[in-house]
Design a protein around this motif. Structure first.
Motif, short mmCIF file in Angstrom:
data_model
loop_
_atom_site.label_atom_id
_atom_site.label_comp_id
_atom_site.label_asym_id
_atom_site.label_seq_id
_atom_site.Cartn_x
_atom_site.Cartn_y
_atom_site.Cartn_z
N ASP A 171 0.83 -1.21 0.00
CA ASP A 171 0.00 0.00 0.00
C ASP A 171 0.87 1.26 0.00
O ASP A 171 0.64 2.19 0.78
N THR A 172 1.86 1.29 -0.89
CA THR A 172 2.86 2.38 -0.84
C THR A 172 3.09 3.08 -2.17
O THR A 172 3.26 4.30 -2.21
N ASP A 174 2.88 4.29 -6.38
CA ASP A 174 1.95 4.82 -7.37
C ASP A 174 1.95 4.00 -8.66
O ASP A 174 0.97 4.03 -9.41
N LYS A 195 -0.93 1.65 -3.93
CA LYS A 195 -1.76 2.41 -3.00
C LYS A 195 -3.23 2.07 -3.18
O LYS A 195 -3.69 1.80 -4.29
N THR A 200 -3.99 3.80 -9.37
CA THR A 200 -2.59 3.47 -9.62
C THR A 200 -2.48 2.69 -10.93
O THR A 200 -3.48 2.24 -11.49
#
Length: 361
Positions: A171-172, A174, A195, A200
């Motif tokens: 969940d980090t 792009d 994310k 994304t």
């Protein structure tokens, strides 16, 4: 990334441009020498000269250009440890993944680091690139290069099999770029790393259509949308400069050519009519002499036709005419780079959280 100083210093990495096909990186180390078919050069002689300088060889065999490294030049000069991405694919991928300054990106399949250098420049110091390489020796070599090129704070390189073990972040990021033999095995892991708060994107780089089909199926099963596939082909254009005459000179030349053709036609008509009259008047006994006479007369007429001057502009008049116009035109080069790989893109749109409505009695 790399030195931003005006002049070359000891310890700098420079790009030595010899020809379009012969470009190589060089770490400036005083005491060492560079030998090539274009001459002999001492590293110490390159220290202190401005980037972009043309340097002649010590033995007079030629010259080189000393250039400041850029991601584009590094792609052309880097030592190949694997097949690499070239500029056409890199630019297209960067655009479609919407990678910009400050973006967080995952790259699976570091390879020779061609794509890594371009992405590191694009995201800048405020972004971050997580790069993963399955082959340990290649990972170690790429890590050394990233540190030497001043990218250690931007790129985190990990030796890891992402198809089995997944990525180190969740969940980090792009965008995710997969340059793997079996990208479909990493789709679910990529979905976890992307994310969940904003749309994304993902790109898979595959040389075979069979890989594309399996990747598309995996993307559909994982909930990705807007799945598209592209193939980029580079078409070089050769630019030439032509000299065009002004319109008035072109029109005058056409008139003279037309007049020359008309004069030639009239001479042919007159010669044909004369031959018919002579054939009716001459007797059989005089045929030989008549033919000789007609041959001589025909030669005179042909000579008069040849005496008609070609359509040229009189030098005395051309001085008053406007000069020729220079026009640059381009033609597609017959040598077009062939297929590299297929680019499969997709988007992951976050789902709205479900709301439970309490029913009050």
């Amino acid at each position: 990334m790399w030195s931003s100083a005006r002049d070359v210093a000891a310890g700098d990495l420079v790009i030595i441009w010899q020809t379009r096909e012969l470009i190589q990186p060089l770490l400036i180390t005083p005491g060492k020498d560079l030998n090539s078919r274009f001459g002999y050069y001492r590293h110490a002689d390159l220290v202190g000269i401005p980037y972009g300088s043309k340097v002649g060889s010590r033995n007079g065999k030629g010259f080189i250009h000393v250039l400041r490294p850029t991601p584009e030049l590094w792609t052309m000069a880097l030592p190949h440890r694997t097949q690499i991405l070239y500029l056409a694919d890199i630019a297209f991928i960067t655009s479609w993944l919407d990678i910009k300054r400050g973006s967080s990106v995952i790259e699976a399949g570091t390879g020779s680091g061609s794509f890594s250098h371009s992405i590191a420049r694009t995201i800048g110091s405020v972004g971050h690139l997580w790069s993963y390489e399955f082959h340990e020796a290649r990972a170690n070599k790429a890590r050394e290069e990233f540190s030497l090129h001043g990218m250690a704070d931007i790129v985190t390189l990990t030796h890891r099999n992402v198809c089995k073990d997944g990525f180190t972040v969740e969940d980090t990021v792009d965008a995710v770029f997969l340059d793997l033999p079996a990208p479909w095995d990493a789709i679910e892991h990529a979905k976890k790393a992307l994310k969940k708060t904003s749309p994304t994107r993902i790109c898979c780089f595959s040389p075979c259509m069979e890989q594309v089909l399996r990747t598309v199926s995996a993307l559909n099963d994982s909930g990705f949308t807007d799945i598209t596939m592209f193939e980029t082909l580079l078409r070089p254009h050769e630019v030439h400069q032509l000299s065009l005459q002004p319109l008035t000179q072109a029109v005058e030349k056409l008139k003279k050519l037309e007049q020359k053709r008309e004069d030639k036609r009239q001479h042919q008509i007159a010669r044909s009519s004369k031959r018919k009259r002579d054939d009716l008047q001459e007797t059989d006994a005089d045929n030989v002499g008549g033919k000789r006479l007609r041959t001589q007369e025909s030669g005179d007429e042909d000579a008069s036709i040849r005496d008609i001057p070609d359509a040229v502009v009189d030098p005395g008049q051309s001085a008053n005419q406007p000069s020729s116009i220079k026009l640059s035109v381009s033609k597609v080069s017959p040598d077009v780079r062939g297929h590299t790989s297929y680019l499969t893109f997709a988007r992951l749109v976050p789902t709205a959280p479900s709301k439970s409505v309490a029913i009050q009695e």
